[in-house]
Scaffold this active site. Structure first.
Site, short mmCIF file in Angstrom:
data_model
loop_
_atom_site.label_atom_id
_atom_site.label_comp_id
_atom_site.label_asym_id
_atom_site.label_seq_id
_atom_site.Cartn_x
_atom_site.Cartn_y
_atom_site.Cartn_z
N HIS A 1 9.47 -3.50 3.46
CA HIS A 1 8.98 -3.77 2.10
C HIS A 1 10.15 -4.05 1.16
O HIS A 1 10.08 -4.94 0.31
CB HIS A 1 8.24 -2.55 1.54
CG HIS A 1 6.96 -2.21 2.23
ND1 HIS A 1 6.81 -1.09 3.00
CD2 HIS A 1 5.77 -2.84 2.23
CE1 HIS A 1 5.57 -1.04 3.45
NE2 HIS A 1 4.92 -2.08 3.01
N MET B 1 0.84 -1.19 0.00
CA MET B 1 0.00 0.00 0.00
C MET B 1 0.88 1.25 0.00
O MET B 1 0.43 2.33 0.36
CB MET B 1 -0.94 0.00 1.20
CG MET B 1 -1.93 -1.17 1.12
SD MET B 1 -3.47 -0.90 2.00
CE MET B 1 -2.88 -0.68 3.64
N GLN C 1 -2.89 -11.79 8.38
CA GLN C 1 -3.03 -11.56 6.93
C GLN C 1 -2.27 -12.64 6.14
O GLN C 1 -2.75 -13.10 5.09
CB GLN C 1 -2.50 -10.18 6.56
CG GLN C 1 -2.39 -9.95 5.07
CD GLN C 1 -2.05 -8.53 4.69
OE1 GLN C 1 -2.92 -7.67 4.66
NE2 GLN C 1 -0.78 -8.26 4.40
N LYS D 1 4.91 -9.47 10.04
CA LYS D 1 4.27 -8.53 10.98
C LYS D 1 2.75 -8.61 10.88
O LYS D 1 2.05 -8.56 11.89
CB LYS D 1 4.73 -7.10 10.75
CG LYS D 1 4.18 -6.15 11.82
CD LYS D 1 4.56 -4.73 11.57
CE LYS D 1 3.79 -4.11 10.44
NZ LYS D 1 2.33 -3.95 10.75
N ASP D 2 2.24 -8.76 9.67
CA ASP D 2 0.79 -8.90 9.47
C ASP D 2 0.46 -10.38 9.49
O ASP D 2 0.06 -10.97 8.48
CB ASP D 2 0.38 -8.23 8.16
CG ASP D 2 0.66 -6.74 8.19
OD1 ASP D 2 0.15 -6.07 9.10
OD2 ASP D 2 1.42 -6.25 7.34
N GLN E 1 -10.28 -2.36 2.47
CA GLN E 1 -9.85 -3.02 3.71
C GLN E 1 -9.82 -2.07 4.90
O GLN E 1 -9.36 -2.44 5.97
CB GLN E 1 -8.48 -3.68 3.50
CG GLN E 1 -7.31 -2.75 3.30
CD GLN E 1 -6.06 -3.52 2.87
OE1 GLN E 1 -5.93 -3.98 1.74
NE2 GLN E 1 -5.12 -3.69 3.79
N ALA F 1 4.06 3.93 0.89
CA ALA F 1 4.75 4.45 2.08
C ALA F 1 5.80 3.42 2.51
O ALA F 1 5.85 2.97 3.66
CB ALA F 1 3.75 4.74 3.20
N LEU F 2 6.62 3.04 1.57
CA LEU F 2 7.51 1.89 1.74
C LEU F 2 8.60 2.16 2.76
O LEU F 2 9.12 3.27 2.85
CB LEU F 2 8.13 1.52 0.40
CG LEU F 2 7.13 1.21 -0.72
CD1 LEU F 2 7.86 0.81 -1.99
CD2 LEU F 2 6.15 0.12 -0.31
N SER G 1 4.45 1.27 7.94
CA SER G 1 4.20 2.57 7.31
C SER G 1 3.52 3.53 8.30
O SER G 1 3.68 4.74 8.22
CB SER G 1 3.29 2.40 6.10
OG SER G 1 3.84 1.45 5.23
O1 PAF Z 1 -0.20 -5.58 3.73
C1 PAF Z 1 -0.60 -4.69 2.96
O2 PAF Z 1 0.06 -3.69 2.72
C2 PAF Z 1 -1.98 -4.84 2.33
O3 PAF Z 1 -2.87 -5.45 3.20
C3 PAF Z 1 -1.95 -5.54 0.97
C4 PAF Z 1 -1.49 -6.99 1.11
C5 PAF Z 1 -1.02 -4.80 0.02
C6 PAF Z 1 -3.35 -5.55 0.36
O4 PAF Z 1 -3.83 -4.26 0.17
#
Ligand code: PAF
Length: 294
Positions: A37, A30, A161, A157-158, A61, A32-33, A193
């Site tokens: 990332h 998304m 997800q 971290k996620d 989301q 703002a790397l 981010s």
């Molecule tokens: O982890 C993220 O940055 C977001 O959830 C993703 C996987 C890019 C989906 O929008």
């Protein structure tokens, strides 16, 4: 590096690469790397012929209490960073570009077109952010369809997800999902981010997340296997430090359960979420794993 403002251009480029028999490593972001990332991109670079990244702040989301409007956006800076670590193509687009058939003339996404995420979406983030994982599964499935990657890279971290995406990939039959370690600042704060939005006063307060995880890991190393006691220890450490703790929880990393497992645990991942000022942060740590957190 090639930059595409439209997903269709990226789709054609990826199809040409696949037709030549090239493997594609894909990093969805998304924007703002940060270095976390870029480490995903570097790993994709090492393991694939072509590397593709997407930069799209996905409104599907974000919930009402979330920070969609304030989410940092810097496509120019992001593209420079991606190029510096060997990304071949970066693409972005609007919601209507990604979902031409699902977005009406009023610009609204048709809610019935949301993809139902699998069982890993239940509990913790799924409970606190209703609809979040449906939004993630919907955009990730669309991004996969555009890129058709061989492998796709996500940060630990996620954590929840990564489980939702792995379930999605199993359902689709591709790609291989590669989960990479969390990168941390020297003081332990997990890179995110959202850290950019922490005020100078809140930045030190944000350390309670990693401190709570470290405390759970210390207790684990002293032989504690009861999830309730491990979670209680995290709450003690995180409590009353000027942050709003949303959860401190334990899960068996090989068997996701919506609620706390009964235990004793053979393996464990500790997870925390907290609001630090206006910023919501999450973090986690495998208690039985080798990952360092000093
Ligand atoms: O982890 C993220 O940055 C977001 O959830 C993703 C996987 C890019 C989906 O929008």
């Amino acid at each position: 590096m090639i930059r595409c403002e439209r997903p269709d251009q990226a789709r054609a480029w990826c199809a040409a690469g696949r037709d030549e028999g090239r493997t594609i490593g894909f990093v969805p972001t998304m924007g703002a790397l940060h270095e976390g990332h870029l480490a995903l991109v570097a790993r994709a670079r090492a393991e694939n012929d072509l590397v593709v990244a997407s930069v799209f702040v996905n409104p599907l989301q974000f919930g009402e209490r979330d920070d969609f409007e304030r989410y940092p956006r810097d496509f120019e800076g992001d593209a420079r960073s991606l190029a510096s670590v060997g990304c071949d193509l970066a693409f972005t687009g609007t919601l209507a570009d990604f979902f031409p058939a699902e977005v009406g003339a009023d610009g609204r996404f048709e809610p019935r077109a949301l993809r139902a995420p699998g069982p890993a979406a239940r509990g913790l983030e799924g409970d606190l952010r209703p609809g979040h994982f449906a939004g993630v599964a919907t955009i990730v499935a669309r991004l996969f369809e555009i890129v058709r990657p061989t492998r796709s890279y996500f940060g630990h971290k996620d954590y929840q997800q990564t489980l939702v995406v792995a379930e999605l990939a199993r359902e689709l039959g591709y790609p291989e999902v590669v989960v990479c370690p969390t990168l941390r600042d020297p003081d332990g704060l997990a890179m995110s981010s959202r850290n950019r939005r922490l005020s100078a006063d809140d930045r030190p307060r944000a350390l309670v997340l990693s401190r709570a995880l470290r405390a759970a890991r210390d207790l684990w190393q002293r032989g504690e296997r009861d999830p309730a006691r491990l979670a209680e220890r995290m709450r003690e450490v995180a409590g009353d430090r000027g942050v709003e703790l949303e959860y401190a929880a334990l899960r068996d990393p090989e068997r996701w359960t919506p609620g706390e497992p009964r235990g004793p645990l053979e393996r464990a991942v500790a997870l925390v979420a907290a609001r630090v000022g206006p910023v919501r942060l999450i973090d986690n740590l495998r208690l039985d794993g080798p990952e360092g957190l000093s």
